[in-house]
Design a protein around this motif. Structure first.
Motif, PDB file in Angstrom:
ATOM      1  N   UNK A 274      -1.606 -21.929 -14.485  1.00  0.00           N
ATOM      2  CA  UNK A 274      -1.689 -22.320 -15.896  1.00  0.00           C
ATOM      3  C   UNK A 274      -0.634 -21.516 -16.648  1.00  0.00           C
ATOM      4  N   UNK A 275       0.234 -22.213 -17.387  1.00  0.00           N
ATOM      5  CA  UNK A 275       1.301 -21.554 -18.142  1.00  0.00           C
ATOM      6  C   UNK A 275       1.063 -21.774 -19.628  1.00  0.00           C
ATOM      7  N   UNK A 276       1.116 -20.676 -20.374  1.00  0.00           N
ATOM      8  CA  UNK A 276       0.893 -20.732 -21.817  1.00  0.00           C
ATOM      9  C   UNK A 276       1.958 -19.900 -22.517  1.00  0.00           C
ATOM     10  N   UNK A 277       2.376 -20.323 -23.686  1.00  0.00           N
ATOM     11  CA  UNK A 277       3.397 -19.578 -24.421  1.00  0.00           C
ATOM     12  C   UNK A 277       2.823 -18.248 -24.929  1.00  0.00           C
ATOM     13  N   UNK A 278       3.666 -17.222 -25.055  1.00  0.00           N
ATOM     14  CA  UNK A 278       3.253 -15.933 -25.609  1.00  0.00           C
ATOM     15  C   UNK A 278       3.082 -16.092 -27.114  1.00  0.00           C
ATOM     16  N   UNK A 279       1.908 -15.720 -27.606  1.00  0.00           N
ATOM     17  CA  UNK A 279       1.599 -15.939 -29.021  1.00  0.00           C
ATOM     18  C   UNK A 279       1.853 -14.688 -29.844  1.00  0.00           C
ATOM     19  N   UNK A 280       2.665 -14.821 -30.875  1.00  0.00           N
ATOM     20  CA  UNK A 280       2.890 -13.726 -31.824  1.00  0.00           C
ATOM     21  C   UNK A 280       2.014 -14.004 -33.054  1.00  0.00           C
ATOM     22  N   UNK A 281       0.709 -13.725 -32.919  1.00  0.00           N
ATOM     23  CA  UNK A 281      -0.264 -14.055 -33.971  1.00  0.00           C
ATOM     24  C   UNK A 281       0.043 -13.302 -35.270  1.00  0.00           C
ATOM     25  N   UNK A 282       0.435 -12.033 -35.137  1.00  0.00           N
ATOM     26  CA  UNK A 282       0.738 -11.210 -36.303  1.00  0.00           C
ATOM     27  C   UNK A 282       1.883 -11.825 -37.115  1.00  0.00           C
ATOM     28  N   UNK A 283       2.907 -12.317 -36.414  1.00  0.00           N
ATOM     29  CA  UNK A 283       4.040 -12.952 -37.081  1.00  0.00           C
ATOM     30  C   UNK A 283       3.667 -14.294 -37.680  1.00  0.00           C
ATOM     31  N   UNK A 284       2.818 -15.059 -36.965  1.00  0.00           N
ATOM     32  CA  UNK A 284       2.383 -16.378 -37.435  1.00  0.00           C
ATOM     33  C   UNK A 284       1.546 -16.264 -38.712  1.00  0.00           C
ATOM     34  N   UNK A 285       0.757 -15.168 -38.794  1.00  0.00           N
ATOM     35  CA  UNK A 285      -0.123 -14.975 -39.950  1.00  0.00           C
ATOM     36  C   UNK A 285       0.644 -14.653 -41.232  1.00  0.00           C
ATOM     37  N   UNK A 324      11.383 -18.433 -25.012  1.00  0.00           N
ATOM     38  CA  UNK A 324      11.631 -19.625 -24.193  1.00  0.00           C
ATOM     39  C   UNK A 324      11.540 -20.875 -25.070  1.00  0.00           C
ATOM     40  N   UNK A 325      12.617 -21.693 -25.141  1.00  0.00           N
ATOM     41  CA  UNK A 325      12.632 -22.849 -26.080  1.00  0.00           C
ATOM     42  C   UNK A 325      11.864 -24.063 -25.547  1.00  0.00           C
ATOM     43  N   UNK A 326      10.559 -23.944 -25.447  1.00  0.00           N
ATOM     44  CA  UNK A 326       9.751 -25.038 -24.879  1.00  0.00           C
ATOM     45  C   UNK A 326       9.765 -26.280 -25.766  1.00  0.00           C
ATOM     46  N   UNK A 327       9.778 -26.074 -27.104  1.00  0.00           N
ATOM     47  CA  UNK A 327       9.765 -27.214 -28.035  1.00  0.00           C
ATOM     48  C   UNK A 327      11.149 -27.828 -28.203  1.00  0.00           C
ATOM     49  N   UNK A 328      12.190 -27.005 -28.088  1.00  0.00           N
ATOM     50  CA  UNK A 328      13.560 -27.481 -28.329  1.00  0.00           C
ATOM     51  C   UNK A 328      14.201 -28.148 -27.109  1.00  0.00           C
ATOM     52  N   UNK A 366       6.629 -26.118 -20.363  1.00  0.00           N
ATOM     53  CA  UNK A 366       5.907 -24.903 -19.981  1.00  0.00           C
ATOM     54  C   UNK A 366       5.372 -24.995 -18.561  1.00  0.00           C
ATOM     55  N   UNK A 367       4.949 -26.188 -18.139  1.00  0.00           N
ATOM     56  CA  UNK A 367       4.444 -26.368 -16.767  1.00  0.00           C
ATOM     57  C   UNK A 367       5.531 -26.115 -15.729  1.00  0.00           C
ATOM     58  N   UNK A 368       6.806 -26.277 -16.145  1.00  0.00           N
ATOM     59  CA  UNK A 368       7.944 -26.050 -15.221  1.00  0.00           C
ATOM     60  C   UNK A 368       8.601 -24.695 -15.462  1.00  0.00           C
ATOM     61  N   UNK A 369       7.961 -23.838 -16.199  1.00  0.00           N
ATOM     62  CA  UNK A 369       8.568 -22.575 -16.652  1.00  0.00           C
ATOM     63  C   UNK A 369       9.181 -21.741 -15.527  1.00  0.00           C
ATOM     64  N   UNK A 370       8.468 -21.569 -14.448  1.00  0.00           N
ATOM     65  CA  UNK A 370       8.928 -20.744 -13.334  1.00  0.00           C
ATOM     66  C   UNK A 370      10.201 -21.318 -12.708  1.00  0.00           C
ATOM     67  N   UNK A 371      10.252 -22.655 -12.595  1.00  0.00           N
ATOM     68  CA  UNK A 371      11.408 -23.327 -12.006  1.00  0.00           C
ATOM     69  C   UNK A 371      12.658 -23.129 -12.859  1.00  0.00           C
ATOM     70  N   UNK A 372      12.486 -23.140 -14.189  1.00  0.00           N
ATOM     71  CA  UNK A 372      13.617 -22.983 -15.112  1.00  0.00           C
ATOM     72  C   UNK A 372      14.151 -21.570 -15.040  1.00  0.00           C
TER      73      UNK A 372
END
Length: 373
Positions: A274-285, A324-328, A366-372
């Protein structure tokens, strides 16, 4: 792996008074520990170890002013000192913010019960200096307990214990699931699963509307009963504040339950990774327009639940680099956009012409993160 078991306890009126006494003692000792550490630090002294503070506490208990501290279990005070010292250690290591004093009104009522002295029988549990208390369900017997804590959530009393549990042996698939979390939806998975934002449902919106009305009514009552510069708390205000507390409890339970159900569904697909993006909650808030929505979504809690469930079931949990530019990145051809605003909910590739939902595109990448990498 140690998993927590939380069970509701049903104390009598006399037992509940003793529970509140233990809660008050734990809060007082924790605040006393913080005050001693701060005073010592200001005077240029070194960190006071919890063993030295416990010796001071023993002398303090013998004085007439603090004789009431002996009315509860000695382990409650010992653990409160340890918790206060641990909070300061985490602060000095840069792992947490500076510890705050516990407020009687705002802090969560809880205290420690010694794991060796914790006794369990069918539908009853022995709590130190409280006695045998009824339980709503059976606590596992014949096992080693760790870190037992008694707490109050505004309506019911609970006891939670850590129990060592053997992880299940399950056959995993070769699937790698990428998860993109956000505000529009809680989580979008690369295998097509979508978990909606629970805060947008009719039930939650209705409860929040009721909460706002009650808060306005309480505010008006405080203003009407103001005497000079002081606000007088009438019996009606106390009743309304109790209703507000119960509404907050209900909303928190709904959000927590939704998070648990979502993470369970992901784990039950038995992926190998399972691959998930690192969350910067403090910055998002820091975004004043989205801070409330992000706080209500409970993204860090979602990640925490998913992480321990993956670990328990032998699934590899990977956190992608936050840059990692997952959205871009285009999931079809790999082209990376230079700019992608938050308002663009559909990803349109300039190279191959691929048109795909922005969040679903990110989850595939994100599911292909390791391959990239």
């Amino acid at each position: 792996m140690i998993l927590a078991k939380k069970v509701r306890i049903i104390p009598s009126i006399e037992q509940e008074q003793k529970l509140w006494q233990s809660v008050g003692t734990a809060r007082f000792i924790y605040n006393w520990t913080l005050a001693r550490q701060e005073e010592n630090y200001r005077n240029g002294g070194k960190f006071i170890f919890d063993g030295d503070l416990r010796k001071e506490l023993t002398i303090l208990k013998k004085t007439e002013e603090y004789k009431w501290l002996s009315g509860v279990s000695n382990n409650v005070a010992k653990q409160a000192v340890k918790d206060g010292c641990e909070a300061f250690k985490r602060f000095f290591k840069g792992l947490a913010d500076k510890p705050r004093f516990k407020s009687r009104r705002k802090s969560k009522p809880s205290f420690y019960n010694d794991n060796i002295k914790l006794k369990v029988k069918p539908n009853i549990v022995l709590i130190e200096k409280v006695g045998w208390v009824k339980t709503a369900e059976q606590i596992p017997m014949g096992v080693k307990y760790s870190n037992p804590r008694v707490s109050f959530d505004g309506k019911y009393w609970y006891i939670s214990v850590g129990i060592e549990t053997e992880p299940p042996v399950i056959e995993l698939t070769d699937e790698s699931i990428g998860i993109d979390v956000g505000v529009k939806d809680l989580a979008i998975c690369s295998n097509g699963m979508i978990f909606k934002n629970i805060n947008k449902t009719k039930k939650v919106k209705k409860l929040e509307k009721r909460l706002r009305r009650l808060q306005r009514r309480v505010s008006c009552k405080y203003l009407k009963n103001k005497e000079g510069s002081k606000f007088v708390k009438t019996s009606n205000i106390i009743k309304m504040e109790k209703q507000i507390k119960l509404l907050y409890r209900k909303l928190a339970d709904i959000r927590s339950n939704h998070s648990h159900q979502s993470t369970n569904k992901i784990v039950k697909t038995k992926p190998s990774r399972v691959v998930m993006e690192t969350l910067n909650i403090k910055g998002m808030m820091k975004n004043k327009h989205l801070s409330k929505a992000i706080a209500q979504q409970g993204l860090y809690e979602f990640k925490r639940q998913l992480q321990y469930k993956c670990e328990f079931n032998g699934i590899e949990f990977v956190e992608a680099d936050k840059w990692y530019p997952s959205s871009k990145t285009c999931s079809e051809c790999g082209h990376v956009k230079l700019k992608l605003s938050l308002s663009e909910r559909t990803y349109i590739c300039e190279e191959c012409g691929c048109v795909i939902d922005r969040d679903y595109n990110a989850s595939i990448n994100l599911s292909r993160y390791e391959l990239v990498v």
